[in-house]
Write a protein that holds these residues in place. Structure first.
Motif, PDB file in Angstrom:
ATOM      1  N   LEU A 548       0.862  -1.180   0.000  1.00 15.34           N
ATOM      2  CA  LEU A 548       0.000   0.000   0.000  1.00 15.34           C
ATOM      3  C   LEU A 548       0.899   1.231   0.000  1.00 15.34           C
ATOM      4  N   ARG A 549       0.688   2.132  -0.947  1.00 15.63           N
ATOM      5  CA  ARG A 549       1.582   3.287  -1.018  1.00 15.63           C
ATOM      6  C   ARG A 549       0.907   4.566  -0.557  1.00 15.63           C
ATOM      7  N   LYS A 550      -0.400   4.657  -0.787  1.00 21.20           N
ATOM      8  CA  LYS A 550      -1.051   5.905  -0.435  1.00 21.20           C
ATOM      9  C   LYS A 550      -2.410   5.585   0.148  1.00 21.20           C
ATOM     10  N   ASN A 551      -2.656   6.101   1.299  1.00 21.06           N
ATOM     11  CA  ASN A 551      -3.960   5.949   1.933  1.00 21.06           C
ATOM     12  C   ASN A 551      -4.141   7.141   2.836  1.00 21.06           C
ATOM     13  N   VAL A 552      -4.680   8.193   2.273  1.00 22.18           N
ATOM     14  CA  VAL A 552      -4.843   9.405   3.062  1.00 22.18           C
ATOM     15  C   VAL A 552      -6.014  10.185   2.490  1.00 22.18           C
ATOM     16  N   THR A 553      -6.912  10.614   3.373  1.00 22.18           N
ATOM     17  CA  THR A 553      -7.976  11.491   2.870  1.00 22.18           C
ATOM     18  C   THR A 553      -7.528  12.911   3.096  1.00 22.18           C
TER      19      THR A 553
ATOM     20  N   THR B 201     -11.015  13.104  -3.794  1.00 21.43           N
ATOM     21  CA  THR B 201     -11.654  11.928  -3.210  1.00 21.43           C
ATOM     22  C   THR B 201     -12.938  11.660  -3.991  1.00 21.43           C
ATOM     23  N   HIS B 226       0.382   9.248  -6.188  1.00 20.58           N
ATOM     24  CA  HIS B 226       1.441   9.221  -5.190  1.00 20.58           C
ATOM     25  C   HIS B 226       2.493  10.272  -5.534  1.00 20.58           C
ATOM     26  N   ARG B 325      -2.606  14.827  12.270  1.00 23.34           N
ATOM     27  CA  ARG B 325      -2.815  15.504  10.988  1.00 23.34           C
ATOM     28  C   ARG B 325      -1.777  16.622  10.826  1.00 23.34           C
ATOM     29  N   PHE B 375       1.876   9.707   3.479  1.00 24.81           N
ATOM     30  CA  PHE B 375       1.183   9.057   2.363  1.00 24.81           C
ATOM     31  C   PHE B 375       0.163   8.035   2.874  1.00 24.81           C
ATOM     32  N   LEU B 376       0.375   7.584   4.078  1.00 28.87           N
ATOM     33  CA  LEU B 376      -0.477   6.521   4.628  1.00 28.87           C
ATOM     34  C   LEU B 376      -1.141   6.976   5.920  1.00 28.87           C
ATOM     35  N   ALA B 377      -1.463   8.267   5.949  1.00 29.38           N
ATOM     36  CA  ALA B 377      -1.997   8.852   7.183  1.00 29.38           C
ATOM     37  C   ALA B 377      -3.267   8.150   7.665  1.00 29.38           C
ATOM     38  N   ASP B 378      -4.100   7.678   6.731  1.00 29.62           N
ATOM     39  CA  ASP B 378      -5.341   7.037   7.161  1.00 29.62           C
ATOM     40  C   ASP B 378      -5.092   5.670   7.783  1.00 29.62           C
ATOM     41  N   THR B 379      -4.076   4.985   7.278  1.00 26.46           N
ATOM     42  CA  THR B 379      -3.713   3.700   7.872  1.00 26.46           C
ATOM     43  C   THR B 379      -3.261   3.922   9.316  1.00 26.46           C
TER      44      THR B 379
END
Lengths: 599, 392
Positions: A548-553, B201, B226, B325, B375-379
């Motif tokens: 997973l490389r990108k997961n951000v809202t 989004t 990305h 955040r 890049f993976l802030a939601d994770t």
């Protein structure tokens, strides 16, 4: 107590959807057992699940009364299930009858299940009363269907009656034919008691309720009885018949069908097929019983949460109380932890059990792909029974690897013969014969491995024949085949619960499709996840799920906080039915990927 | 904050910020899932009455440090109604000296007259929904304005002495990396004080999302998206805009103080259709339906359903999630004062994201996302909300 001369015991055998339950309800209506107001669809199907799926699983007897030529007859209708998984339940029902209504939909014609159950009835020496249902419909083609019945079953067209379960047309003629054609039961009131236990169920208020058909003698309230197989004695506390609601009576005479209770605490204490006799004046011999059905399809059931193991065991034990045909044994998987290997009569049975478990116990379950029972002859000459791919020994120890074969019988439109031939040969089937029932319908017979049938053959049949094809099968025995265990590795770890047994010639293709499908089901992780399919130490297919490389809202402001929080928490808690194997989270869908790879 | 003395209560209990929602829009853009009302401009006047009624029902006039008027399209209000909005804000939420007051404006509904009116009312900041300078991207997003209009709007705001923030969107269908690079450069050329750069989004239920599902719109590929996020994170700081929140960049000292309230998990008022509030430890949201809102507010009835309260570990997890955040992350002193728990105590349960180097602990005890973690802030956020501080 009704004179045996005035008793008729019968079943209705039919294919699913041919209107059996509606016809049964018409019997109740015409004989005054229920009023029009009570006439709710499918009264006989007591369980919600059965009603939802429009099928009958459990046999439920109903006693009705009908006056014919100035005599009052007692008619006992014993229901039968209509699905191939439950053939053994059908034979149990039939053993309690002297006759059977063979119901065929006049719009759809003879189906595989009709043939199979009709032959069961013939083997049990039952008198068959053939009836065409839905004759009131415009698209009914009674003459064609009568000739199909003659071709497939040797039934003379002039014997076939016509009826409509919907309007009630012809139902009274059918009842008259039952009375005239079906012989009354034999048996004498004062012989030593012989009553066949053909079903039982556990009621949390009343304890064990035993369904019997009295063959000889009389069963009385207060009588001390002996269960001949179990060698246990009990006092009869209550007797009754379903008319159609449970109605108490004092005794049941020869030929009568009903139920009794005798303070039996556990369902295991009553074996279906056992003979009930009088403890003081016992019968010398028991009635011929039933053959215990063998589960043919197995799969592992694991709680998603390991802490639910005990709850799952309790839930399985509760289910087992009312369904002795299903088996479960503790098993342990490296990947999935502690769970149970469960045995089912077939795929529908398996699905029903799973749904019942989830509904009744609120457990979140992970189920492994189903497999059949295999036999392995080892080099040492031992025969191992394998109900779980994990138990397959090393290739070096195997002399012969055997799998169950079936004889499968399709009734299909003649235009689909080619499609079905292809489907069967692709599944290692060997052709036996084709019979034409009419210019448009044919019976096609193949022999093939059971393992090739359990996944998707039924769905395939339905889809290529647009719902007009049906099938039925019976086990013919075990055959030695070139079988191998196909292992799946997730992130270099062998996941034992994903192993399957496949034919060597298809192993590579299966392996490739399987991990491709799994690749779609497993979410991306923070690292690359490699999936491999292997036979022994040889890798036959490989796929990888990139990290997973990108997961951000992008936005997180005042208005979104609550919503976003819920969304993110849900994501992190993971999909339901997820199992963590090493660092990788594998969803239920991936465990069942093998089901969808047999194209 | 310099004016702390004006406030008695704790900042996470007693609000120092107010958000006012103006739902009216001339048009619904394809990607938008906000609480908006299109084609109902005739109800604007009634809406302002309703805002006042809502304020009168729940609060007594009190000073605040920030206003934020969002939408919808607040700049769509004609001048007399903008003036009325100003009267309401100044009556119920007088802005403290040095306070920050922002209004969202769209290029097509913003002019000199409105800009100077905003100054008179007390606004000192506009946030302009530019989104892109490329017509391809604007068309894909279904934005009504022309690429040139955005530059004009920024100039108008600047001339009136308003601070300017501009919104940009990356990852619009058809946009490529060079186009995004040009958008960033054109934005910087306008010398805004603040830039918000949002990855597109596909919100459930929006026309754009439906078109994507039916295959009519092709989203940019993962790698491009990305790279776009990477590009803006690299480029804006190099041009003098500090990256202070996942999607926000500012010249030194020009961070959005109002939005800072959210990320500190502090209290705020919310007024208007669909507006959220966090007051006295309770979060609630107003109805998202305009007719319902008008009816409820004007009849003096509650405009929100009963809210939710979070306490203990759950509240601390929420604070950490919001703090993360920010580029500066969670500060150990501030965190403990806010939640009553030490920041250190929140780390058990987060091993997975710490080991993957998405989250780092700085020697002074600060916990923040690493550049890769952004890049993976939601994770990371998910792990924080579900596992942080877990003692089992």
């Amino acid at each position: 107590m009704t004179d045996t001369r005035l008793i008729r015991n019968f079943s209705i055998i039919a294919h699913i959807d041919h209107g059996k339950s509606t016809l049964a309800d018409q019997f109740l209506l015409k004989t005054g057992a229920i009023t029009q107001r009570d006439f709710r669809a499918q009264l006989l199907d007591g369980m919600d699940l059965e009603r939802e799926r429009g099928i009958t699983i459990r046999m439920h007897p109903v006693t009705i009364y009908y006056t014919f030529k100035n005599e009052r007859y007692e008619l006992n209708l014993i229901d039968t299930p209509g699905h191939v998984d439950f053939t053994y339940e059908v034979s149990r029902s039939l053993a309690a009858c002297e006759g059977a209504v063979l119901l065929v939909d006049a719009t759809q014609g003879v189906q595989a299940q009709t043939v199979a159950n009709a032959y069961l009835a013939i083997e049990n020496n039952l008198t068959i009363v053939p009836v065409l249902n839905k004759i009131d419909m415009d698209i009914a083609r009674p003459d064609d269907v009568k000739s199909e019945m003659e071709q497939a079953l040797g039934i003379r067209p002039e014997e076939v009656l016509g009826a409509s379960g919907k309007t009630g047309q012809g139902v009274e003629d059918l009842i008259a034919a039952l009375i005239e054609r079906v012989p009354p039961p034999e048996g004498k009131v004062d012989s030593p008691l012989q009553a066949l236990v053909y079903n039982s169920h556990f009621d949390s208020y009343k304890g064990v309720v035993i369904y019997v058909r009295v063959k000889e003698g009389t069963l009385r309230k207060g009588q001390k009885i002996l269960l001949m197989g179990g060698r246990t004695e009990h006092m009869v506390t209550d007797i009754g018949q379903f008319r159609p609601t449970p109605t108490p009576c004092e005794k049941l005479g020869p030929g009568q069908v009903g139920f009794f209770m005798a303070s039996v605490k556990k369902l295991e204490d009553v074996k279906v097929g056992d003979t009930v006799t009088d403890a003081l004046y016992p019968s010398l011999v028991p009635l011929p019983g039933y053959k215990v059905p063998m589960p043919m399809v197995f799969s592992g059931l694991y709680p998603s949460n390991n802490n639910d193991y005990e709850n799952l065991r309790d839930a399985l034990a509760r289910l087992k109380l009312n369904d002795s045909s299903f088996t479960f044994m503790p098993e342990n998987s490296e990947g999935l932890g502690f769970g149970f290997r469960c045995g089912f009569l077939g795929m529908l049975h398996r699905e029903i059990i799973q749904q019942r478990l989830e509904r009744d116990s609120d457990l979140d379950l992970v189920q492994t792909a189903p497999n059949v029972t295999y036999e392995i002859l080892t080099r040492k000459g031992e025969v191992l029974v394998i109900d779980n791919p994990q138990k397959v020994p090393d290739a070096g120890q195997i002399e012969e690897f055997r799998e169950p074969f079936i004889r499968i019988n399709f009734l299909i439109p003649t235009s689909n013969i080619g499609d079905i031939m292809k489907i069967c040969t692709d599944r290692r089937g060997s052709y036996v014969k084709t019979d034409y029932l009419s210019p448009t319908r044919a019976q096609l017979v193949f022999e093939m491995p059971l393992a090739e049938v359990i996944y998707d053959l039924y769905d395939k049949l339905k889809s290529v024949t647009h719902g007009y094809g049906t099938m039925d099968y019976e086990i013919v025995g075990f055959k030695s085949e070139d079988l191998v265990k196909l292992d799946i590795l997730v992130a270099a770890r062998r996941v034992d619960a994903l192993s399957t047994i496949v034919h060597r010639s298809t192993a590579e293709v299966r392996g490739r499709r399987l991990i491709k499908k799994m690749r779609e089901e497993i979410d991306r992780h923070l690292f690359e996840v490699v999936l491999q399919a292997a036979i022994g130490s040889r890798v036959v297919a490989r796929e990888s799920i990139s990290a997973l490389r990108k997961n951000v809202t992008a936005k997180c402001y005042g208005g979104d906080i609550s919503r976003k929080k819920k969304l993110l928490s849900k994501q992190a808690e993971g999909k339901k039915r997820m199992k963590q194997v090493g660092q990788v989270e594998i969803p239920q869908e991936a465990f069942l990927a093998v089901l969808e790879t047999g194209d | 904050m310099a004016n702390d003395k004006l406030f008695n209560g704790l900042p996470w209990i007693e609000p120092r910020a107010v958000y006012v929602h103006i739902p009216f829009c001339a048009h619904r853009c394809g990607y938008c899932d906000f609480a908006i009302a299109v084609g109902r401009d005739a109800e604007m006047e009634q809406y302002l009455e309703a805002l006042e009624a809502e304020a009168a029902r729940v609060i007594v006039p009190r000073p605040v440090a920030t206003w934020y008027v969002g939408g919808g399209t607040p700049s769509l209000l004609p001048a007399p109604l903008l003036a009325r909005l100003g009267t309401i804000l100044n009556r119920w939420f007088p802005l403290i000296a040095g306070g920050e007051a922002t209004l969202e404006a769209n290029p097509e509904s913003f002019d000199h007259e409105k800009a100077s009116l905003l100054r008179e009312i007390g606004f000192n900041r506009v946030s302009i929904g530019v989104q892109s300078f490329s017509q391809v991207a604007l068309d894909a997003l279904d934005r009504p304005h022309q690429a040139e209009a955005a530059a004009q709007a920024v100039k108008v705001a600047r001339d009136s002495g308003l601070n300017v923030s501009i919104d940009l969107i990356f990852g619009a269908p058809g946009q490529d990396l060079p186009a995004w690079n040009r958008d960033i450069e054109l934005a910087v050329a306008l010398a805004p004080d603040h830039v918000s750069a949002y990855g597109l989004t596909y919100e459930k239920g929006t026309p754009l999302e439906r078109r994507r599902r039916s295959g009519l719109v092709l989203p940019v590929c993962d790698d491009t998206e990305h790279a776009m996020f990477g590009l803006v994170m690299e480029k804006l700081p190099a041009l003098g805009y500090q990256h202070y929140e996942i999607s926000n960049y500012s010249r030194p000292g020009m961070e959005s103080r109002h939005n800072g309230v959210y990320w500190a998990n502090e209290a705020y008022w919310g007024l208007g259709m669909g507006a959220a509030r966090y007051v006295g430890g309770e979060r609630s949201v107003n109805t998202r339906d305009l007719s319902d809102y008008l009816r409820l507010a004007l009849s003096g009835a509650p405009t929100a359903r009963p809210g939710e309260r979070f306490e203990g570990l759950e509240a601390a997890r929420e604070t950490l999630f919001l703090n993360l955040r920010r580029a500066r992350g969670a500060d150990p002193v501030e965190f403990e004062r806010r939640t009553g728990r030490s920041l250190q105590s929140m780390l058990p349960g987060l091993e997975k994201v710490i080991d993957a180097r998405l989250l780092e602990i700085v020697p002074d005890g600060t916990v923040r996302l690493t550049p890769e973690g952004r890049f993976l802030a939601d994770t990371v956020a998910g792990e924080v909300l579900v596992k942080a501080g877990r003692d089992d």
